[in-house]
Motif scaffolding. Structure first.
Motif, short mmCIF file in Angstrom:
data_model
loop_
_atom_site.label_atom_id
_atom_site.label_comp_id
_atom_site.label_asym_id
_atom_site.label_seq_id
_atom_site.Cartn_x
_atom_site.Cartn_y
_atom_site.Cartn_z
N UNK A 220 0.82 -1.21 0.00
CA UNK A 220 0.00 0.00 0.00
C UNK A 220 0.86 1.27 0.00
N UNK A 221 2.05 1.20 0.60
CA UNK A 221 2.91 2.39 0.65
C UNK A 221 3.73 2.56 -0.62
N UNK A 222 3.80 1.52 -1.44
CA UNK A 222 4.62 1.59 -2.65
C UNK A 222 4.07 2.60 -3.64
N UNK A 223 4.93 3.09 -4.51
CA UNK A 223 4.49 4.03 -5.53
C UNK A 223 3.66 3.30 -6.59
N UNK A 224 3.01 4.08 -7.43
CA UNK A 224 2.11 3.50 -8.43
C UNK A 224 2.85 2.53 -9.34
N UNK A 225 4.03 2.93 -9.81
CA UNK A 225 4.80 2.07 -10.72
C UNK A 225 5.16 0.76 -10.04
N UNK A 226 5.63 0.83 -8.81
CA UNK A 226 6.02 -0.38 -8.08
C UNK A 226 4.80 -1.26 -7.81
N UNK A 227 3.67 -0.65 -7.54
CA UNK A 227 2.43 -1.42 -7.34
C UNK A 227 2.07 -2.18 -8.61
N UNK A 228 2.19 -1.52 -9.76
CA UNK A 228 1.89 -2.17 -11.04
C UNK A 228 2.82 -3.36 -11.24
N UNK A 229 4.10 -3.19 -10.93
CA UNK A 229 5.07 -4.28 -11.06
C UNK A 229 4.69 -5.44 -10.15
N UNK A 230 4.34 -5.14 -8.90
CA UNK A 230 3.96 -6.18 -7.95
C UNK A 230 2.72 -6.93 -8.40
N UNK A 231 1.71 -6.19 -8.86
CA UNK A 231 0.47 -6.83 -9.32
C UNK A 231 0.76 -7.72 -10.52
N UNK A 232 1.58 -7.23 -11.44
CA UNK A 232 1.94 -8.01 -12.63
C UNK A 232 2.62 -9.32 -12.24
N UNK A 233 3.53 -9.26 -11.28
CA UNK A 233 4.24 -10.45 -10.84
C UNK A 233 3.33 -11.41 -10.09
N UNK A 234 2.43 -10.89 -9.29
CA UNK A 234 1.49 -11.75 -8.56
C UNK A 234 0.56 -12.47 -9.54
N UNK A 235 0.05 -11.73 -10.53
CA UNK A 235 -0.82 -12.34 -11.54
C UNK A 235 -0.05 -13.40 -12.33
#
Length: 231
Positions: free
Chosen positions: A21-36
């Motif tokens: 939740x504290x991560x920046x938008x770009x890092x969140x996108x990267x995390x979501x991409x990797x989780x998916x």
């Protein structure tokens, strides 16, 4: 480390959800991409294990039927033009071409053996395409996952250094959250990539063994038909 810094560090929530939740938008996108990618990889892995187990069972059952001594024409007629398993489809391709190669007077059209071989090769190629579907995704995740995670880490560390510059402090309470969020991206990249690489190699080897069995059967079947052609 002074007591104020220690107290501030202890108040920071380092749970995975808080880091995300504290991560920046770009890092969140990267995390979501990797989780998916990780969930998708595991769905392919489970599906392939089930499919390969079924394929081995079907091959064993058909092999028993084929070598039971039952006439090949009767075995083919039992399929009623609707083969279900992969070995049945390879067998049906060969038998269909075998029957089509007979003239009305019972003779054989020239080149029957090569057409039968090509028919079974085409059938095996179709089975290989179906069997290997999804494995390329595992290979892609395995090769790119760490780099995607590293990109998220680099971006997160860049942001962390920007926060340090803005706060004009190297206080642990300022540095630690950003670094932790950045490293989480690398961890997720490895979490997605490592199983993908391991199971890609495993499933690819299993696929080669199963397809090798189909090719061995096609060779044996072609040998049987060649004897008929020569008799």
């Amino acid at each position: 480390m002074d007591q104020n810094t220690l107290a501030m560090a202890q108040e920071i929530d380092f749970s995975l959800l808080a880091l995300f939740m504290r991560a920046t938008f770009i890092v969140k996108i990267v995390m979501i991409l990797l989780i998916v990618a990780s969930f998708w990889s595991w769905s392919i892995i489970v599906q392939k294990f089930i499919a390969f187990r079924k394929a081995r069972a079907e091959a064993e059952a058909f092999d028993h039927s084929f070598w039971s001594g039952e006439p090949l024409d009767e075995l083919y007629d039992q399929l009623q033009g609707n083969p279900v398993s992969s070995p049945e489809r390879v067998f049906a391709a060969g038998m269909t071409e075998w029957r089509r190669s007979h003239k009305a007077d019972g003779g054989l059209i020239a080149g029957a053996q090569s057409r039968i071989d090509r028919s079974m090769d085409v059938a095996i190629s179709k089975e290989a395409e179906n069997m290997n579907s999804g494995l390329s995704f595992l290979a892609t995740v395995g090769s790119t996952g760490p780099f995607i995670g590293l990109f998220g880490t680099v971006w997160g560390i860049k942001t962390a250094f920007e926060d340090i510059a803005m706060a004009q402090s190297t206080n642990l309470a300022v540095v630690a959250p950003g670094i932790a969020e950045a490293l989480l991206a690398t961890a997720l990249g490895l979490l997605a990539a490592i199983p993908a690489v391991i199971f890609y190699n495993k499933l690819n080897a299993d696929s080669d063994r199963i397809l090798g069995g189909y090719e061995a059967f096609a060779d044996e079947f072609a040998t049987i038909l060649s004897r008929e052609l020569d008799s």
